[in-house]
Design a protein around this motif. Structure first.
Motif, PDB file in Angstrom:
ATOM      1  N   PRO A   1       3.511  10.857  -5.911  1.00 23.18           N
ATOM      2  CA  PRO A   1       4.648  11.075  -4.992  1.00 23.18           C
ATOM      3  C   PRO A   1       4.590  12.416  -4.268  1.00 23.18           C
ATOM      4  O   PRO A   1       4.985  12.497  -3.103  1.00 23.18           O
ATOM      5  N   SER A   2       4.123  13.461  -4.945  1.00 21.65           N
ATOM      6  CA  SER A   2       4.142  14.790  -4.332  1.00 21.65           C
ATOM      7  C   SER A   2       3.130  14.943  -3.201  1.00 21.65           C
ATOM      8  O   SER A   2       3.321  15.760  -2.297  1.00 21.65           O
ATOM      9  N   LEU A   3       2.031  14.169  -3.235  1.00 23.54           N
ATOM     10  CA  LEU A   3       0.989  14.265  -2.205  1.00 23.54           C
ATOM     11  C   LEU A   3       0.983  13.056  -1.274  1.00 23.54           C
ATOM     12  O   LEU A   3       0.008  12.848  -0.545  1.00 23.54           O
ATOM     13  N   TYR A   4       2.059  12.281  -1.274  1.00 19.94           N
ATOM     14  CA  TYR A   4       2.100  11.061  -0.455  1.00 19.94           C
ATOM     15  C   TYR A   4       2.067  11.389   1.036  1.00 19.94           C
ATOM     16  O   TYR A   4       2.776  12.284   1.510  1.00 19.94           O
ATOM     17  N   THR A   5       1.228  10.665   1.771  1.00 20.56           N
ATOM     18  CA  THR A   5       1.169  10.728   3.233  1.00 20.56           C
ATOM     19  C   THR A   5       0.959   9.315   3.755  1.00 20.56           C
ATOM     20  O   THR A   5       0.090   8.591   3.262  1.00 20.56           O
ATOM     21  N   SER A   6       1.760   8.922   4.746  1.00 18.71           N
ATOM     22  CA  SER A   6       1.674   7.558   5.268  1.00 18.71           C
ATOM     23  C   SER A   6       0.448   7.398   6.156  1.00 18.71           C
ATOM     24  O   SER A   6      -0.054   8.371   6.733  1.00 18.71           O
ATOM     25  N   PHE A   7      -0.024   6.165   6.267  1.00 16.30           N
ATOM     26  CA  PHE A   7      -1.148   5.820   7.130  1.00 16.30           C
ATOM     27  C   PHE A   7      -0.707   4.726   8.103  1.00 16.30           C
ATOM     28  O   PHE A   7       0.060   3.839   7.722  1.00 16.30           O
ATOM     29  N   PRO A   8      -1.189   4.765   9.346  1.00 15.00           N
ATOM     30  CA  PRO A   8      -0.824   3.711  10.304  1.00 15.00           C
ATOM     31  C   PRO A   8      -1.436   2.364   9.954  1.00 15.00           C
ATOM     32  O   PRO A   8      -0.900   1.331  10.300  1.00 15.00           O
ATOM     33  N   TRP A   9      -2.606   2.372   9.296  1.00 14.36           N
ATOM     34  CA  TRP A   9      -3.234   1.145   8.823  1.00 14.36           C
ATOM     35  C   TRP A   9      -4.068   1.503   7.591  1.00 14.36           C
ATOM     36  O   TRP A   9      -4.362   2.669   7.336  1.00 14.36           O
ATOM     37  N   PHE A  10      -4.449   0.469   6.819  1.00 13.54           N
ATOM     38  CA  PHE A  10      -5.099   0.713   5.540  1.00 13.54           C
ATOM     39  C   PHE A  10      -6.471   0.047   5.496  1.00 13.54           C
ATOM     40  O   PHE A  10      -6.587  -1.163   5.699  1.00 13.54           O
ATOM     41  N   PRO A  11      -7.506   0.833   5.229  1.00 15.10           N
ATOM     42  CA  PRO A  11      -8.858   0.253   5.099  1.00 15.10           C
ATOM     43  C   PRO A  11      -9.002  -0.514   3.790  1.00 15.10           C
ATOM     44  O   PRO A  11      -8.291  -0.241   2.815  1.00 15.10           O
ATOM     45  N   THR A  12      -9.907  -1.452   3.761  1.00 15.79           N
ATOM     46  CA  THR A  12     -10.194  -2.214   2.546  1.00 15.79           C
ATOM     47  C   THR A  12     -11.532  -1.759   1.976  1.00 15.79           C
ATOM     48  O   THR A  12     -12.312  -1.085   2.639  1.00 15.79           O
ATOM     49  N   TYR A  13     -11.789  -2.155   0.745  1.00 16.19           N
ATOM     50  CA  TYR A  13     -12.961  -1.652   0.022  1.00 16.19           C
ATOM     51  C   TYR A  13     -14.261  -2.150   0.634  1.00 16.19           C
ATOM     52  O   TYR A  13     -15.160  -1.365   0.913  1.00 16.19           O
TER      53      TYR A  13
ATOM     54  N   ASN B   1       0.808  -1.216   0.000  1.00 13.72           N
ATOM     55  CA  ASN B   1       0.000   0.000   0.000  1.00 13.72           C
ATOM     56  C   ASN B   1       0.843   1.270   0.000  1.00 13.72           C
ATOM     57  O   ASN B   1       0.499   2.252  -0.669  1.00 13.72           O
ATOM     58  N   HIS B   2       1.945   1.265   0.742  1.00 14.07           N
ATOM     59  CA  HIS B   2       2.803   2.452   0.756  1.00 14.07           C
ATOM     60  C   HIS B   2       3.449   2.679  -0.606  1.00 14.07           C
ATOM     61  O   HIS B   2       3.502   3.824  -1.087  1.00 14.07           O
TER      62      HIS B   2
END
Length: 322
Positions: free
Chosen positions: A33-45, A24-25
């Motif tokens: 790349p210019s608007l990338y921000t990390s997330f602690p966890w990733f939701p699914t659809y 996901n990262h």
């Protein structure tokens, strides 16, 4: 823990979690790349909280195995209600699982509260993850079981991987837009899981025990002991070599995985960008066509002197009316 399954099962969970985050990262960074921000966890659809719920389920299974299913009497206490020495490591392992359960549970709670600032939500979730890794490092470093031999070398190297998980998780709070921090954290979680699986296979498979060493039943669980200092030194060296080779393999995998995903999602971005530019050109072309037509009309006016007479007459009529 303390058995092959006790290391392979949680190892696979960490491996899958690290791979999921790595995917996901890299995908997010490749798409923008210019608007990338990390997330602690990733939701699914289909189900938003699939990741934290799976963490809670795996943690619950681990706690049950350590405290109720694994012990012979299906409970970890002695007849007088105290904790026996041979079950101290069960409580230590279950405490690690409890902390990851707390992390996952509060991840869901924070996400569902709309009054909390999004940046604060992400930072607090990262902090909970860092505390979980810190507790894991603390309990493995001060483990009640004897980790002075071959098993101790495996756990010493495991602690170095947990340190990377802890540091990168803390860095993620201050540098949420750093792709390198997120990439390293995901890879360290993946590697922690892989090393746990390697530990389980190498320590509790008799055919893979180093020469001069053997499996010995001690205080209710199996440990690896060596017949001499020379055999112990050789076994530890083999562990170090195995760790190095595994690290090389993980590095090659991570770079290849990154390049494949960047090529796949990067081409999608290029195609959509090219299509966008083509549409802009088409729109600009229409405007240019209108400008050309207007310029043609103006040139006809300039070329026809009667048009000036007509315009002059028009202004004269307007003056007369005034």
């Amino acid at each position: 823990m303390g058995t092959l399954v006790g290391h392979v099962a949680p190892g696979f969970a960490f491996f899958a979690l690290g791979l999921w985050h790595l995917f996901n990262h890299v995908k997010l960074h490749a798409l923008n790349p210019s608007l990338y921000t990390s997330f602690p966890w990733f939701p699914t659809y289909k189900f938003r909280y699939l990741e934290p719920v799976l963490i809670m389920v795996c943690s619950s299974i681990s706690i049950s195995m350590e405290l109720f299913i694994g012990p012979r009497g299906h409970q970890p206490f002695d007849s007088d209600g105290t904790i026996p020495s041979n079950h101290l490591h069960n409580f230590e392992h279950s405490a690690i699982s409890m902390k990851f359960f707390v992390y996952a549970a509060f991840s869901v709670v924070l996400d569902r509260i709309s009054d909390v600032n999004p940046i604060a939500k992400s930072s607090l979730t990262q902090l909970l993850g860092a505390v979980a890794f810190a507790q894991q490092l603390f309990l493995f470093h001060l483990h009640s079981a004897d980790h002075m031999g071959v098993e101790g070398q495996y756990h010493l190297l495991l602690q170095s991987v947990i340190v990377v998980c802890l540091v990168t998780t803390l860095m993620g709070i201050g540098y949420p837009k750093s792709f390198l921090v997120s990439f390293t954290r995901s890879l360290s979680i993946l590697y922690q899981g892989l090393w746990l699986m390697v530990m389980g296979c190498m320590l509790w498979t008799p055919e893979l025990i180093p020469k001069g060493c053997f499996i010995y039943l001690e205080e209710g669980h199996q440990v690896v002991r060596c017949s001499s200092d020379k055999a112990l030194h050789r076994a530890k060296s083999l562990v170090n070599i195995g760790f190095s080779l595994t690290l090389i393999g993980v590095t090659v995998f991570a770079m290849s995985f990154y390049l494949v995903l960047v090529k796949f999602y990067g081409e999608k971005v290029k195609y959509s960008t090219l299509e966008h530019h083509e549409n802009e050109k088409f729109e600009l072309g229409g405007d240019d066509f209108e400008d050309v037509e207007s310029q043609k009309g103006q040139s006809k006016v300039l070329a026809d002197p009667k048009s000036f007479i007509h315009m002059g007459k028009g202004y004269a009529i307007m003056d007369i009316e005034r």
